[in-house]
Design an enzyme around this catalytic site. Structure first.
Site, PDB file in Angstrom:
ATOM      1  N   ARG A 135      29.905  -0.078   4.111  1.00  0.00           N
ATOM      2  CA  ARG A 135      30.160  -0.288   5.541  1.00  0.00           C
ATOM      3  C   ARG A 135      31.618  -0.692   5.702  1.00  0.00           C
ATOM      4  O   ARG A 135      31.987  -1.842   5.441  1.00  0.00           O
ATOM      5  CB  ARG A 135      29.225  -1.396   6.070  1.00  0.00           C
ATOM      6  CG  ARG A 135      29.125  -1.461   7.592  1.00  0.00           C
ATOM      7  CD  ARG A 135      28.444  -2.746   8.035  1.00  0.00           C
ATOM      8  NE  ARG A 135      29.354  -3.870   7.919  1.00  0.00           N
ATOM      9  CZ  ARG A 135      28.993  -5.138   7.731  1.00  0.00           C
ATOM     10  NH1 ARG A 135      27.729  -5.465   7.605  1.00  0.00           N
ATOM     11  NH2 ARG A 135      29.902  -6.094   7.649  1.00  0.00           N
TER      12      ARG A 135
ATOM     13  N   HIS B 233      29.856  -5.334  11.034  1.00  0.00           N
ATOM     14  CA  HIS B 233      28.471  -4.885  11.258  1.00  0.00           C
ATOM     15  C   HIS B 233      28.342  -4.195  12.615  1.00  0.00           C
ATOM     16  O   HIS B 233      27.844  -3.083  12.720  1.00  0.00           O
ATOM     17  CB  HIS B 233      27.504  -6.068  11.166  1.00  0.00           C
ATOM     18  CG  HIS B 233      26.115  -5.731  11.614  1.00  0.00           C
ATOM     19  ND1 HIS B 233      25.307  -4.873  10.908  1.00  0.00           N
ATOM     20  CD2 HIS B 233      25.412  -6.094  12.712  1.00  0.00           C
ATOM     21  CE1 HIS B 233      24.140  -4.740  11.551  1.00  0.00           C
ATOM     22  NE2 HIS B 233      24.191  -5.474  12.646  1.00  0.00           N
TER      23      HIS B 233
ATOM     24  N   TYR C 172      32.850 -13.400   5.942  1.00  0.00           N
ATOM     25  CA  TYR C 172      31.977 -13.445   4.770  1.00  0.00           C
ATOM     26  C   TYR C 172      32.291 -12.415   3.690  1.00  0.00           C
ATOM     27  O   TYR C 172      31.736 -12.463   2.612  1.00  0.00           O
ATOM     28  CB  TYR C 172      30.507 -13.296   5.213  1.00  0.00           C
ATOM     29  CG  TYR C 172      30.253 -12.061   6.082  1.00  0.00           C
ATOM     30  CD1 TYR C 172      30.145 -10.796   5.513  1.00  0.00           C
ATOM     31  CD2 TYR C 172      30.128 -12.168   7.464  1.00  0.00           C
ATOM     32  CE1 TYR C 172      29.926  -9.679   6.303  1.00  0.00           C
ATOM     33  CE2 TYR C 172      29.902 -11.061   8.264  1.00  0.00           C
ATOM     34  CZ  TYR C 172      29.797  -9.812   7.681  1.00  0.00           C
ATOM     35  OH  TYR C 172      29.583  -8.722   8.464  1.00  0.00           O
TER      36      TYR C 172
HETATM   37  C1  TPP Z   1      13.376  -7.057  12.903  1.00  0.00           C
HETATM   38  C2  TPP Z   1      14.822  -7.307  13.070  1.00  0.00           C
HETATM   39  N1  TPP Z   1      15.370  -8.413  12.553  1.00  0.00           N
HETATM   40  C3  TPP Z   1      16.672  -8.674  12.701  1.00  0.00           C
HETATM   41  C4  TPP Z   1      17.490  -7.818  13.392  1.00  0.00           C
HETATM   42  C5  TPP Z   1      18.980  -8.129  13.565  1.00  0.00           C
HETATM   43  N2  TPP Z   1      19.763  -7.238  12.735  1.00  0.00           N
HETATM   44  C6  TPP Z   1      20.279  -6.109  13.236  1.00  0.00           C
HETATM   45  S1  TPP Z   1      21.055  -5.196  12.080  1.00  0.00           S
HETATM   46  C7  TPP Z   1      20.719  -6.328  10.862  1.00  0.00           C
HETATM   47  C8  TPP Z   1      21.170  -6.067   9.460  1.00  0.00           C
HETATM   48  C9  TPP Z   1      20.706  -4.728   8.969  1.00  0.00           C
HETATM   49  O1  TPP Z   1      21.257  -4.443   7.715  1.00  0.00           O
HETATM   50  P1  TPP Z   1      20.932  -3.102   6.965  1.00  0.00           P
HETATM   51  O2  TPP Z   1      19.464  -2.870   6.981  1.00  0.00           O
HETATM   52  O3  TPP Z   1      21.607  -3.141   5.653  1.00  0.00           O
HETATM   53  O4  TPP Z   1      21.539  -1.954   7.882  1.00  0.00           O
HETATM   54  P2  TPP Z   1      23.064  -1.745   8.278  1.00  0.00           P
HETATM   55  O5  TPP Z   1      23.212  -2.383   9.631  1.00  0.00           O
HETATM   56  O6  TPP Z   1      23.900  -2.350   7.227  1.00  0.00           O
HETATM   57  O7  TPP Z   1      23.239  -0.265   8.373  1.00  0.00           O
HETATM   58  C10 TPP Z   1      20.009  -7.396  11.390  1.00  0.00           C
HETATM   59  C11 TPP Z   1      19.570  -8.569  10.617  1.00  0.00           C
HETATM   60  C12 TPP Z   1      16.880  -6.655  13.917  1.00  0.00           C
HETATM   61  N3  TPP Z   1      17.579  -5.753  14.604  1.00  0.00           N
HETATM   62  N4  TPP Z   1      15.560  -6.430  13.741  1.00  0.00           N
END
Ligand code: TPP
Ligand code: TPP
Ligand code: MG
Ligand code: MG
Lengths: 329, 366, 329, 366
Positions: B257, B261, B270
């Site tokens: 990434r 985020h 971080y």
């Molecule tokens: C059930 C749920 N918990 C928490 C969130 C908040 N949240 C959004 S994106 C994220 C991190 C996701 O990381 P990853 O699965 O690695 O996907 P990336 O965004 O890195 O593509 C979180 C914790 C959410 N959208 N849904």
């Protein structure tokens, strides 16, 4: 074509069979619904008749059952999922609230989610822990979901057909205490009942008794006893907790001036509160006595040996009605 | 007494090194300009869209946005290999997939501009809308695949998830049922090494995420997610297996990434800056360009022209987006149910009155 | 020892730090709460100060976060778990309802579950979809859980300390719209606030305004404006939705004879209904006008560009109050 | 270009064949009467308890009951290898474990008789009560293990789950976090081949359930769950690893549910009778007895004596169970919160009045 006397459970089975028969998009899924016919036998014989592509035993995972149903429904199927007991419905909530309830809205009608989530609910059958709860309010509070509860074989048949044909996601809760309580004639005529109307089971002039599900039995019994005492009760089965037909309830209480609401679920923030609140908003000047709730208490549903200590009974209704009738400002 | 009752393994596919130099002799199917030039063009478009979306957000013209910087190859190759009647079940970082599947840039801006109509147009076919609750889309994908399978149709379903999302039950239940029912679904893990601030190493102790497939009894593999050629092979085969009724595949695409985020995040809090720097040296767009250059399939002139062309497309889309009139208050009520129930109709009526009042300056001016 | 003016968010951080400091059994866990300090920075600096064994970044799984907390709490820890947004709280519900809420009851006090589940909730910050909902009623309906919502920095500090020290499982919902809305002096004196009492923020004689969370701001603003018009509002912050302090509410409305309840969550079967119902039961004869609810509508929370169309505002309260004041039989 | 990035395998342990004949030379630690005779005695007790519980249910003296028939070896070996300050997080089929952990037979009858006090006694230490919602116990076990680990204590946590339960997210999230945090927890799958009416083959296409461990990056293995010797080795090592801070283990114990799912179930509706018959030929109690006999560690006289002794213990426990007075109505209210809130106290008061009314014959007699 069955028109002999059948139980509520038979009526569920009959409606499922009718729906499978009339619409190839209807698919049942759940735990143990296939060869075993469901732990209550609601799907008995359906796998044999419609095959294992229409009546599907799933792996043991409720989140998965709900999530699969959402995906299936977006593609035009009409999944009817069984959750074995309402006490195990919680893992479905993210999918029901964040997805099923919103699919049409989020896509402005491009996709929809015509699924039914069936679950038996309520106490009184001496089941193990977590098998006797009534948490219909949790689902009734969610915009986009419909929550439907039958209280007789005929209403089970007509409302379940309506739920399956409905283009919205419907949570269909079956009062298992009266699954086999009595048999009545139900004609398998394919006629659905409306999902937006309360059922006035008995007309009366002194007081309105409002309930749904298994507690309709106690409510009707109480109404009988009160008739003997010269108290005329109007008895209404709400049946659709969301969207709810407030108009019928308000009209009835405006007429009788008194009401008692009866449900098994805990008192605090239960559906009885919504009904009382609306009555106090829309029928305040007609109220001749404070409305009353006869409900479960705000405690944990006891293990089966003590469940009678929790469940409201006919006497509770009688007392609430008599006190309401005797009330004077 | 001990015997071995199961053995499994995970394979990693790469064709181009970090700079786009072939790691060995390239396979025959990789020769020629197709589909590589188109892939490259789409990846450039995706990156430009991304830049514009971030700047719209920074200037208050759009809401929180999840950048796809670094995932261009994964998105473009996956979407390009899908057939129109395959079904995409995206997560919230799949703008380039959605673009290639038919969503206009204007629609994409509309969605990220906080407008439900961004998920509404017929070009999206039966594709699902963006999925925000982590991992839930994986079960929807299985549901879609079940529908296809029950109907005897031979399309595939493709869904994507982040590395963090692989810890959530929905994903794990999904790969399990996909195996049990041999569903025509391809799961792509965009392993970009971070779930907001939580590094991949804290999600799971297993050396690969692809090996979660072994637990579900399905095919799993790793692929270099910055290598369009490797992706093309691995994803293409998985989609074909799905369409041929040969069951599901889990593909872990290794990426990074390169952005925060979302625009609401600040990764410098971080994330070590040298890690980010190192990742830029492996990024997918430059890698593919280098390879195309080395084969004489792309040059600086074409680059300039394409950059200009995409810039124009995006400017046009932004204008179109900004010209879209707001929704009416009715639209908040009209899609909750197939037919608006009585109580909700009353609320809609009140909302209309309220909206008029607000437009007239509020209650004090009544 | 901080006694400078701080935001509600700072107050949460301060209470967490205090709790970590005073009780080695307190452990924080959640997504991104460590180095990142939480997506809203509620846990900012706490990992650095208390170490990664006290402030734990979890894998991304809400069911897991809740389930771990239940297990930890049975062994005497006091886990304080963060759910990043209330829209992602649903996967926790099986553990909260079937386990956390019942651990003490099921074991007749042998074990207990002193955990806190924190989550920011509500709209108004232009967040993406699923980041703006208010579903406090779903949790407030569950016997055995406590549901607590602060509406000012001082109440955030005192109520969160109380929640962490409480031997029951507490859902602590933080109104994120007012996370940084204003700063007030909060003394870091370790004093908890009661979990069984409403806060009467302003006394008045004409009408009672009842609310909680972020809507307290609009409610107080409305009360100011109404004071100018000569309408004296009593303003009550319910703060603890379960168990709820009905006595204070009933006493107030018995005095003023009128009430408006304000919340952001959908109208149907929301907490406003419970309060109105209880008032109609216990203060019917005092009611000089029907009680009113100013709430979100029974629709899906809109995406951020339209969220103002959903959120109740000061004018909505003003109109409801004026109409209630003008009401005559 | 392809390389292998991960390889994993699952091992199956067996020492005794279906009839209790050693499959090869037995290891040294297996010689002698300890712990085998005790194991056997506990297994007989468990089976007798089971028979009595079913008959109490059939005669209306107890509610729905989940039989452990066929799981005696798993339960007895696991519980026996636990140290008192290890923590048990049981599911609903672990009566023998609970017995060995200190719960009296009377308490067990009390729980299954629908009385919360069955989970209330100090003999249960910090063990969790029975878990009915499938798979949730696995996350609780991880929470307990986290507590132990954070406190620097060196106990192990043991939890059990059925084959069906391994499809549910809670289990899969639990083994993942157990790996990520290297928790001192041992997960036992009682793979009794059926989840009510759903056969193991419909839960998951993988040939073993133990390989789910590979997805989580933790140690996984299979063991013959009817073979007390094999269980002793495998479970013992896993518990030791956990106590030594060497991380979690997932053990799939292969068994067979010789009973209906519960007394509310009728397995003849869905289960082939020859499958059941074949399973009886492999069952754990006879197998261990045969082996003990063959070594001269057990004989018919001891068998008779022990059967009589356990029968007596159980009869005594039933009597004690039946003599326990019912709970008062107050107990429905007193444990919901640490202190009974005002509203609930009022409800308790009303409930007392109602109870009196009921005892006096109801409202008509007022
Ligand atoms: C059930 C749920 N918990 C928490 C969130 C908040 N949240 C959004 S994106 C994220 C991190 C996701 O990381 P990853 O699965 O690695 O996907 P990336 O965004 O890195 O593509 C979180 C914790 C959410 N959208 N849904
Ligand atoms: C969440 C949840 N869903 C459904 C049930 C109902 N139920 C009880 S036991 C069971 C089957 C469990 O099978 P398995 O995991 O193999 O364990 P076994 O009973 O065979 O030991 C089901 C579906 C439940 N208790 N909890
Ligand atoms: Mg990621
Ligand atoms: Mg099983």
């Amino acid at each position: 074509m069955s028109d002999h006397a059948i139980t509520l459970l038979d009526a569920v089975n009959l409606a499922l069979a009718r729906a499978l028969d009339e619409d190839p998009n209807v698919v049942l899924l759940g735990e143990d619904i296939g060869t075993n016919g469901g732990v209550f036998r609601a799907t008995d014989g359906l796998k044999a008749r419609f095959g294992e592509r229409r009546v599907i035993d799933t792996p043991l995972a409720e989140t998965m059952i709900a999530g699969l149903s959402v995906g299936m429904a977006t593609q035009g199927l009409r999944p009817v999922a069984e959750i074995q007991f309402m006490g195990f419905i919680f893992p479905t909530m993210e999918h029901m609230i964040a997805h099923a309830a919103r699919m049409r809205h989020r896509t402005r009608g491009r996709l929809s989610c015509p699924m039914v989530l069936r679950a038996p609910f309520g106490g009184g059958i001496h089941a193990p822990e977590h098998h006797s709860e009534s948490t219909e309010t949790l689902l009734a509070h969610i915009p986009g979901l419909r929550v439907v509860i039958p209280s007789s074989p005929a209403r089970a048949y007509g409302l379940l057909l309506a739920a399956i044909r409905c283009d919205d996601p419907v949570v269909f809760l079956e009062p298992k205490r009266i699954y086999r309580a009595s048999k009545t004639l139900v004609e398998d005529n394919g006629e659905a009942l409306p999902l937006d109307t309360c059922f006035t089971l008995r007309e009366g002039s002194d007081i309105t008794l409002i309930s749904w599900g298994a507690m309709i039995s106690e409510t009707l019994t109480a109404a009988d006893r009160l008739a003997d005492e010269g108290i005329s009760c109007e008895v209404i089965d709400v049946a659709t907790l969301n969207p709810i037909d407030h108009a019928t309830l308000v009209a009835s209480v405006s007429k009788t001036g008194r009401c008692v609401i009866i449900h098994e679920a805990p008192h605090h923030a239960g559906m009885g509160a919504e009904i009382e609140a609306t009555l106090s908003e829309q029928a305040l000047t007609y109220l001749q006595a404070p409305p009353r709730r006869v409900t479960g208490d705000d405690t944990i549903m006891p293990y089966y040996r003590y469940e009678q200590l929790y469940l409201p009974d006919v006497d509770d209704i009688l007392i609430a009605v008599r006190e309401t009738m005797e009330y004077s400002g | 007494m001990h015997e071995i009752s199961y053995q499994g393994e995970i394979r990693l596919t790469r064709y181009l090194d970090d700079q786009g130099v072939p790691l060995g002799e390239m396979p025959k199917w990789a020769c020629g300009d197709s589909p590589w030039v188109t892939y490259y063009q789409q990846m450039v478009l995706a990156r430009q869209f991304d830049t514009k979306a971030i700047s719209l957000q920074r200037t208050g013209q759009m809401g929180t946005y999840a950048s796809l910087l670094g995932a261009e190859a994964i998105d473009v190759v996956c979407a390009s290999l899908m057939q129109p009647d395959d079904v995409l079940v995206p997560y919230y970082r799949n703008h380039a997939m959605q673009m290639i599947r038919g969503m206009s840039l204007t629609q994409l801006f509309l969605y990220w501009g906080g407008d439900e109509r961004g998920s509404a147009t017929p070009e999206m076919r039966r594709d699902l809308p963006n999925c925000v609750p982590i991992a839930t889309q994986c079960l929807h994908a299985c549901g879609v695949a079940t529908a296809l399978k029950l109907r005897g149709e031979h399309q595939a379903v493709l869904t994507m998830i982040g590395d963090g999302g692989t810890s959530k039950g929905d994903f794990l239940e999904a790969i399990n049922v996909a195996g049990a029912w041999q569903l025509p679904v391809v799961f792509i893990i965009n392993n970009n090494q971070w779930a907001i601030s939580v590094p991949r190493s804290k999600q799971c102790i297993a050396p690969t995420l692809a090996q979660k497939a072994l637990g579900a009894g399905i095919r799993g593999e790793q692929v270099d997610g910055n290598d369009a050629v490797a992706l093309h092979e691995v994803v293409g085969q998985a989609l074909e297996r799905a369409r041929a009724g040969k069951g599901p595949t889990l593909i872990e695409a290794l990426s990074y990434r390169l952005s925060d985020h979302t625009t609401a995040d600040d990764a410098t809090r971080y994330r070590p800056s040298d890690e980010l720097k190192a990742a830029w040296a492996r990024e997918p767009v430059a890698r593919l360009r280098n390879w195309l250059h080395s084969q004489g399939l792309w040059d600086e002139a074409r680059e300039q022209a394409w950059q200009a062309e995409t810039r124009q497309m995006i400017e046009d889309a932004v204008k179109a987006y900004q010209a879209i009139p707001p929704q009416t208050v009715d639209e908040l009520y009209d899609y909750v149910y197939a037919e608006c129930p009585a109580g909700l109709s009353e609320q809609r009526e009140q909302a209309r009155i309220r909206q008029q009042r607000r437009e007239q300056g509020g209650t004090d001016h009544e």
